[in-house]
Design a protein around this motif. Structure first.
Motif, short mmCIF file in Angstrom:
data_model
loop_
_atom_site.label_atom_id
_atom_site.label_comp_id
_atom_site.label_asym_id
_atom_site.label_seq_id
_atom_site.Cartn_x
_atom_site.Cartn_y
_atom_site.Cartn_z
N GLN A 83 1.16 -1.27 0.00
CA GLN A 83 -0.13 0.25 -0.07
C GLN A 83 0.95 1.50 -0.07
O GLN A 83 0.19 1.91 -0.97
N LEU A 84 2.11 0.91 0.88
CA LEU A 84 2.68 2.12 0.68
C LEU A 84 3.86 2.35 -0.24
O LEU A 84 3.84 3.48 -0.58
N VAL A 85 4.25 1.30 -1.10
CA VAL A 85 4.94 1.28 -2.30
C VAL A 85 3.53 2.03 -3.25
O VAL A 85 4.25 2.83 -4.07
N ASP A 86 2.33 1.51 -3.93
CA ASP A 86 1.67 2.45 -4.22
C ASP A 86 1.07 3.56 -4.33
O ASP A 86 1.65 4.64 -4.93
N THR A 87 0.92 4.45 -3.04
CA THR A 87 0.97 5.43 -2.94
C THR A 87 1.87 6.37 -2.98
O THR A 87 2.08 7.58 -3.47
N TYR A 88 3.33 6.31 -2.97
CA TYR A 88 4.83 6.67 -2.53
C TYR A 88 5.16 6.42 -4.67
O TYR A 88 5.11 7.22 -4.53
N GLN A 89 4.56 5.96 -5.24
CA GLN A 89 4.39 6.02 -6.37
C GLN A 89 3.43 6.76 -7.25
O GLN A 89 3.85 7.56 -7.70
N LEU A 137 3.38 11.86 12.97
CA LEU A 137 3.56 10.15 13.89
C LEU A 137 2.98 9.27 13.09
O LEU A 137 3.30 7.65 12.45
N GLU A 138 1.68 9.47 12.61
CA GLU A 138 0.40 8.69 12.21
C GLU A 138 0.92 8.79 10.81
O GLU A 138 -0.35 8.77 9.96
N GLY A 139 2.14 8.80 9.69
CA GLY A 139 1.65 8.20 8.07
C GLY A 139 1.04 7.32 7.72
O GLY A 139 0.66 7.05 6.97
N ARG A 140 0.98 5.82 9.06
CA ARG A 140 0.45 4.63 8.18
C ARG A 140 -0.92 5.20 8.51
O ARG A 140 -2.05 4.78 7.95
N ALA A 141 -2.08 5.59 9.77
CA ALA A 141 -3.04 6.51 9.57
C ALA A 141 -3.27 6.59 8.83
O ALA A 141 -4.38 7.28 7.52
N GLU A 142 -2.65 7.94 8.10
CA GLU A 142 -2.88 9.13 7.44
C GLU A 142 -2.94 8.60 5.33
O GLU A 142 -3.79 8.58 4.91
N LEU A 143 -2.05 8.13 5.45
CA LEU A 143 -1.51 7.21 4.44
C LEU A 143 -3.31 6.07 3.81
O LEU A 143 -3.57 5.47 3.02
#
Length: 351
Positions: free
Chosen positions: A109-115, A185-191
């Motif tokens: 999920q992080l890879v997709d949003t990062y791209q 600190l909540e990058g995961r929740a934000e993403l």
């Protein structure tokens, strides 16, 4: 009925992102109320004499600069990078491990949003900090990562960074500004709430895209919401920000006590752009709107009322400001929210 004490407890829990239950000890700066450390319990147990009190974490910059950052397997370039080369970037420091199922679920999920974020031309880089138990596991975990990593051999560096960023669990994504100051600190929740990265870098903004997270806060205070179509999301967002931001800034100047870092602003007026999505559909149904767009609205769920800009009026800087002023001064005609009407009728029938 929720008691005043329970409402205050809920607000504090939201504001300080308390998830670990009790006991929890968060140390705050006296004058500003800003967080000094979230891991007070752990710090007190490790330092019972309070020698290092108030256990203020060190700035992450020194640890990030302490050696090169290596490319992960899926990165285009194989060249190591120095932290200095990232001085213009927003950085996500990603704490994760291959043995952790939630981490393995979150990484793609992080890879997709990062791209997606980088494709829009934004300077965003991720640095992987491993909690893996072996180098073999570490290597397996980095195979699909298109960003940078701290070498597995630098265990002390990884531990120092986790302490500096007050990491309590994995997966954790901390977002840093170009100077390595913490944005969230909540990058995961934000993403997870914003997988397209439309609100990136998830700072406390005056105008936000309405997501499920922000929809929850509508129950705590009034909001100005511009409903738009999303055939071209970037254009719609740019338009929404261009007409809403001046009014939001004017409101902020009138409210010097407003805390943009407070998720539950206790009645402060909020400003949102609502794209064509499930969250918007649910809110439309709850309030009783049709599918017209663009539609400028003022919604006050605590009072159970809403107002809309008159039909046919052009949405401009001036008309938005007039609408906001009218709502704040109780000069706009209001209607009862559909869900509130239904609830009231149901109560009467029950009585």
């Amino acid at each position: 009925m929720i008691s005043q004490e329970n409402r205050k407890a809920t607000r504090l829990t939201r504001r300080y992102r308390i998830k670990s239950g009790v006991p929890t000890l968060i140390l705050l700066e006296g004058a500003s109320g800003s967080v000094v450390t979230r891991g007070g319990v752990e710090r007190a147990l490790a330092d019972p004499d309070g020698v290092n009190f108030p256990w203020r974490p060190s700035h992450p910059k020194a640890t990030l600069e302490d050696g090169p950052l290596l490319p992960c397997s899926a990165r285009d370039s194989n060249e190591p990078m120095l932290h200095e080369e990232l001085r213009h970037c927003i950085k996500g420091v990603y704490f994760s491990a291959h043995w952790c199922p939630p981490c393995r679920a979150f990484t793609p999920q992080l890879v997709d949003t990062y791209q997606r974020i980088r494709e829009r031309g934004q300077n965003f880089e991720v640095i992987f900090v491993s909690s893996d138990r072996s180098e073999e596991s570490y290597n397996a975990h980095t195979e699909s990562m298109p960003w940078l990593r701290i070498p597995y051999s630098q265990e002390e560096r990884r531990k120092k960074l986790a302490t500096a960023l007050d990491v309590q669990a994995i997966p954790t994504l901390v977002i840093l500004d170009p100077r390595d100051n913490i944005i969230t600190l909540e990058g995961r929740a934000e993403l997870l709430e914003d997988p397209e990265g439309l609100n990136f870098p998830w700072t406390s903004r005056l105008v936000n895209i309405l997501t499920e997270k922000y929809a929850t806060s509508l129950h705590d205070g009034p909001a100005i919401i511009l409903f738009v179509a999303s055939e071209s999301e970037e254009c719609e967002i740019q338009f929404g920000e261009s007409v809403l931001l001046p009014a939001a800034e004017a409101y902020r100047r009138d409210r010097p006590d407003f805390d943009p870092n407070y998720d539950d602003p206790d009645g402060a007026l909020q400003f949102y752009i609502a794209l064509d999505c499930e969250t918007s559909d649910i809110l439309r149904e709850f309030v009783g709107f049709d599918d017209a767009v663009p539609l400028l609205t003022a919604i006050d769920i605590p009072r159970g009322v809403y107002a809309v800009m008159e039909d046919g009026a052009e949405i401009t800087l001036d008309s938005v400001q007039q609408f906001v002023d009218g709502f704040r001064n109780d000069k706009l005609p209001t209607n009862k929210i559909a869900a509130v009407q239904k609830s009231t009728k149901s109560d009467k029938i029950t009585d």
